[in-house]
Design a protein around this motif. Structure first.
Motif, PDB file in Angstrom:
ATOM      1  N   ASP A  27      36.129  51.293  49.256  1.00  0.00           N
ATOM      2  CA  ASP A  27      37.544  50.935  49.198  1.00  0.00           C
ATOM      3  C   ASP A  27      38.375  51.712  50.220  1.00  0.00           C
ATOM      4  O   ASP A  27      39.587  51.517  50.297  1.00  0.00           O
ATOM      5  CB  ASP A  27      38.092  51.137  47.786  1.00  0.00           C
ATOM      6  CG  ASP A  27      39.148  50.096  47.416  1.00  0.00           C
ATOM      7  OD1 ASP A  27      39.238  49.075  48.111  1.00  0.00           O
ATOM      8  OD2 ASP A  27      39.883  50.315  46.443  1.00  0.00           O
TER       9      ASP A  27
ATOM     10  N   ALA B 209      45.635  47.338  41.376  1.00  0.00           N
ATOM     11  CA  ALA B 209      46.169  46.844  42.649  1.00  0.00           C
ATOM     12  C   ALA B 209      46.890  47.997  43.345  1.00  0.00           C
ATOM     13  O   ALA B 209      48.050  47.902  43.738  1.00  0.00           O
ATOM     14  CB  ALA B 209      47.112  45.668  42.408  1.00  0.00           C
TER      15      ALA B 209
ATOM     16  N   ARG C   8      47.928  48.365  47.789  1.00  0.00           N
ATOM     17  CA  ARG C   8      49.172  47.919  48.409  1.00  0.00           C
ATOM     18  C   ARG C   8      50.311  48.913  48.168  1.00  0.00           C
ATOM     19  O   ARG C   8      51.268  48.951  48.937  1.00  0.00           O
ATOM     20  CB  ARG C   8      49.533  46.518  47.887  1.00  0.00           C
ATOM     21  CG  ARG C   8      49.891  46.452  46.428  1.00  0.00           C
ATOM     22  CD  ARG C   8      49.798  45.036  45.881  1.00  0.00           C
ATOM     23  NE  ARG C   8      48.413  44.605  45.797  1.00  0.00           N
ATOM     24  CZ  ARG C   8      48.038  43.392  45.380  1.00  0.00           C
ATOM     25  NH1 ARG C   8      48.957  42.499  45.013  1.00  0.00           N
ATOM     26  NH2 ARG C   8      46.767  43.053  45.314  1.00  0.00           N
TER      27      ARG C   8
ATOM     28  N   LEU D  15      41.601  44.879  50.411  1.00  0.00           N
ATOM     29  CA  LEU D  15      42.725  44.763  49.487  1.00  0.00           C
ATOM     30  C   LEU D  15      42.472  43.866  48.295  1.00  0.00           C
ATOM     31  O   LEU D  15      42.798  44.226  47.170  1.00  0.00           O
ATOM     32  CB  LEU D  15      43.974  44.302  50.244  1.00  0.00           C
ATOM     33  CG  LEU D  15      45.301  44.715  49.602  1.00  0.00           C
ATOM     34  CD1 LEU D  15      45.428  46.229  49.546  1.00  0.00           C
ATOM     35  CD2 LEU D  15      46.483  44.120  50.342  1.00  0.00           C
ATOM     36  N   THR D  16      41.936  42.667  48.504  1.00  0.00           N
ATOM     37  CA  THR D  16      41.873  41.718  47.383  1.00  0.00           C
ATOM     38  C   THR D  16      40.535  41.005  47.293  1.00  0.00           C
ATOM     39  O   THR D  16      39.945  40.628  48.314  1.00  0.00           O
ATOM     40  CB  THR D  16      42.969  40.632  47.492  1.00  0.00           C
ATOM     41  OG1 THR D  16      42.673  39.752  48.580  1.00  0.00           O
ATOM     42  CG2 THR D  16      44.342  41.246  47.678  1.00  0.00           C
TER      43      THR D  16
ATOM     44  N   ALA E 119      40.586  38.126  46.106  1.00  0.00           N
ATOM     45  CA  ALA E 119      41.009  36.751  46.394  1.00  0.00           C
ATOM     46  C   ALA E 119      40.673  36.342  47.821  1.00  0.00           C
ATOM     47  O   ALA E 119      40.351  35.178  48.080  1.00  0.00           O
ATOM     48  CB  ALA E 119      42.507  36.617  46.145  1.00  0.00           C
TER      49      ALA E 119
ATOM     50  N   VAL F  32      52.326  42.788  41.821  1.00  0.00           N
ATOM     51  CA  VAL F  32      51.372  41.699  41.652  1.00  0.00           C
ATOM     52  C   VAL F  32      52.089  40.538  40.959  1.00  0.00           C
ATOM     53  O   VAL F  32      53.109  40.728  40.297  1.00  0.00           O
ATOM     54  CB  VAL F  32      50.150  42.120  40.802  1.00  0.00           C
ATOM     55  CG1 VAL F  32      49.348  43.206  41.501  1.00  0.00           C
ATOM     56  CG2 VAL F  32      50.558  42.583  39.412  1.00  0.00           C
TER      57      VAL F  32
ATOM     58  N   GLY G  25      46.100  35.394  45.416  1.00  0.00           N
ATOM     59  CA  GLY G  25      46.223  36.840  45.324  1.00  0.00           C
ATOM     60  C   GLY G  25      46.291  37.548  46.660  1.00  0.00           C
ATOM     61  O   GLY G  25      47.008  38.547  46.802  1.00  0.00           O
ATOM     62  N   SER G  26      45.570  37.041  47.663  1.00  0.00           N
ATOM     63  CA  SER G  26      45.623  37.679  48.977  1.00  0.00           C
ATOM     64  C   SER G  26      46.968  37.423  49.652  1.00  0.00           C
ATOM     65  O   SER G  26      47.523  38.303  50.324  1.00  0.00           O
ATOM     66  CB  SER G  26      44.481  37.152  49.857  1.00  0.00           C
ATOM     67  OG  SER G  26      44.458  37.790  51.118  1.00  0.00           O
TER      68      SER G  26
ATOM     69  N   THR H 207      49.933  36.831  48.088  1.00  0.00           N
ATOM     70  CA  THR H 207      51.013  37.588  47.449  1.00  0.00           C
ATOM     71  C   THR H 207      50.905  39.078  47.785  1.00  0.00           C
ATOM     72  O   THR H 207      51.932  39.760  47.900  1.00  0.00           O
ATOM     73  CB  THR H 207      51.013  37.384  45.921  1.00  0.00           C
ATOM     74  OG1 THR H 207      49.716  37.679  45.396  1.00  0.00           O
ATOM     75  CG2 THR H 207      51.392  35.957  45.569  1.00  0.00           C
ATOM     76  N   ALA H 208      49.699  39.587  47.974  1.00  0.00           N
ATOM     77  CA  ALA H 208      49.550  40.975  48.407  1.00  0.00           C
ATOM     78  C   ALA H 208      50.163  41.167  49.786  1.00  0.00           C
ATOM     79  O   ALA H 208      50.865  42.159  50.052  1.00  0.00           O
ATOM     80  CB  ALA H 208      48.077  41.369  48.418  1.00  0.00           C
TER      81      ALA H 208
ATOM     82  N   ASP I  56      43.042  41.700  55.610  1.00  0.00           N
ATOM     83  CA  ASP I  56      42.462  41.888  54.281  1.00  0.00           C
ATOM     84  C   ASP I  56      40.936  41.801  54.434  1.00  0.00           C
ATOM     85  O   ASP I  56      40.336  40.740  54.267  1.00  0.00           O
ATOM     86  CB  ASP I  56      42.994  40.811  53.329  1.00  0.00           C
ATOM     87  CG  ASP I  56      42.663  41.081  51.873  1.00  0.00           C
ATOM     88  OD1 ASP I  56      41.745  41.878  51.605  1.00  0.00           O
ATOM     89  OD2 ASP I  56      43.315  40.482  50.998  1.00  0.00           O
TER      90      ASP I  56
END
Length: 457
Positions: free
Chosen positions: A248, A308, A311, A335-336, A338, A395, A402-403, A405-406, A424
């Motif tokens: 990560d 989350a 971010r 990050l995601t 998604a 979130v 999801g990607s 909105t991040a 991402d």
């Protein structure tokens, strides 16, 4: 330059032919005799990454054929290193524009992660094709190896403090000016969300900050997510989802490698690197779902899910990056999930509202054989981040986009920068391919390096 490369011609170098499956019959016709007969006898079909050693009349080696399949893998030469006896080789025939990737693929095939097991080994050597810059290929390969080593190292040896040490090694090698803000000093210097995410860990959170290059050069700032391990916080991940969470900090690893490329090539850039380094851990002082955090920008952020966290730390770092109104801000983050659902592990999405920059990135991705895909900053979804008690929730309360909105959340922290782009990335090779073993992987940095060389080289 890597010691596997030779720049001078060697008459004794063993030839390697790179052959697509559709061209194998043509190759056999051109090499009629024992070589072509051996291809038929062995059942070789020139599948991608398959290597056939061609014997000579005395039981020695006269050459090798590397199958390219349909030719879609630019780094199929990564399969050669593990299949060839240790000696000196040359790539036969006119490779044209494929020569650079062929040389890089060969170099990538020498990688292995040996920090905890394995022994150093000797590798075959390659005479570089005409016109190929071995120093440049070496820089790129070394940057990729840096990413892999950092990500592959488990968190007990890659904590926020260890990541800071790795960043200092890169910065000091090129004479960059460094600053690291640790622990409660993050509150004093107004990085409250970096502190909140990392405060529950035994090893304190920190912000890594270094600058390089002449002060009046075009400003390019790199921001990398440095979550050295992510438990999910109080919104705890299941154990299966934690197994790869040493990766990560893949955004930070890729940013450091890109910075090393920029500084190593001496691009005319005022470079700044910002890496918030934390562990998202569980303890009595961990931040909680439903908390409202104040950000460096002054925006209040309601916590919808402690898993989350990336971010949040990026937002504080992006605010600082934006304060200098740089010509370009690049942020990179694992990050995601998604993004993986949408595009899979090998095709990272990027987000920007600068159409010219997006076109340049796409062109550079193609030129560098470093695939990327633009995704939309779809403004109607911004309302999905509305909060009833704070300026924004970090979130949405749904399972979709999801990607996106991040990325929209991060976009709120950019005002002054002339251009901004968010990547991402996955930072991990889930399946082995030639020169790309399972494990940590560089993504997007070759495309970005190509872009920056074109713009500022």
């Amino acid at each position: 330059m890597l010691d596997i490369f030779l720049t001078t011609k060697d008459a004794t170098a063993t030839p390697i032919w790179l052959v697509r499956a559709a061209d194998l019959k043509v190759w056999c016709a051109e090499h009629a005799g024992a070589g072509a007969a051996w291809v038929e006898t062995s059942g070789f079909k020139a599948e991608s990454g398959k290597v056939l050693l061609i014997p000579d009349g005395s039981g020695g080696l006269s050459g090798a054929v590397l199958g390219l399949g349909d030719g879609s893998d630019p780094f199929a030469t990564g399969a050669l290193v593990g299949a060839l006896p240790v000696r000196t080789y040359r790539l036969a025939g006119n490779l044209g524009q494929a020569a650079e990737n062929a040389a890089l693929g060969f170099a990538l095939g020498t990688y292995s992660f040996t920090r905890y097991s394995g022994k150093p080994r000797e590798y075959p050597r390659l005479v570089l094709p005409d016109g190929i810059d071995g120093e440049e290929i070496g820089r790129i390969a070394s940057a990729i190896f840096l990413v892999r080593n950092l990500i592959n190292t488990p968190t007990n040896d890659m904590s926020p403090a260890d990541l800071a040490d790795a960043a200092l090694t890169v910065a000091n090698a090129h004479g960059a000016r460094t600053k690291i803000i640790v622990g409660d000093d993050l509150l004093t210097e107004n990085y409250p969300m970096v502190h909140a995410v990392g405060r529950a860990a035994e090893i304190a959170p920190r912000l890594i900050d270094f600058t390089w290059g002449r002060e009046d050069a075009p400003k390019v700032t790199l921001v990398g997510k440095g979550v050295c391990f992510d438990t999910g916080g109080l919104d705890l991940k299941p154990s299966s989802a934690m197994l790869l969470m040493k990766k990560d900090m893949g955004g930070a690893a890729n940013v450091l490698a890109l910075a090393a490329l920029i500084m190593g090539a001496k691009l005319d850039i005022r470079l700044r690197v910002l890496i918030p380094a934390v562990e998202n851990s569980v303890a009595g002082n961990a931040f909680r779902p439903g908390d409202v955090l104040k950000s460096r920008k002054g925006i209040s952020v309601e916590i919808g899910n402690t898993d989350a966290e990336g971010r949040l730390i990026l937002a504080d770092a992006l605010t600082e990056a934006d304060s200098e109104a740089p010509d370009l801000v690049i942020d990179m983050a694992t990050l995601t999930g998604a993004a993986r659902t949408a595009l899979g592990p090998e095709l990272p999405p990027f987000y920007t509202d600068d159409d010219a920059l997006a076109a340049d990135i796409a062109a550079s991705a193609t030129a560098a054989s470093d695939p990327l895909w633009r995704m939309p900053l779809w403004k109607p979804y911004d309302a999905w981040l509305d909060s009833k008690i704070a300026d924004v929730n970090h979130v949405s309360d749904g399972a979709f986009a999801g990607s996106i909105t991040a990325a929209l959340f991060l976009r709120r922290f950019i005002d002054k920068s002339k251009a901004w782009v968010h990547f991402d990335i996955y930072g991990w090779a889930a399946k082995p391919r030639p020169g790309r073993p399972v494990g940590g992987e560089a993504q997007a940095i070759r495309a970005l390096y190509h872009l920056l060389k074109r713009r500022f080289g």
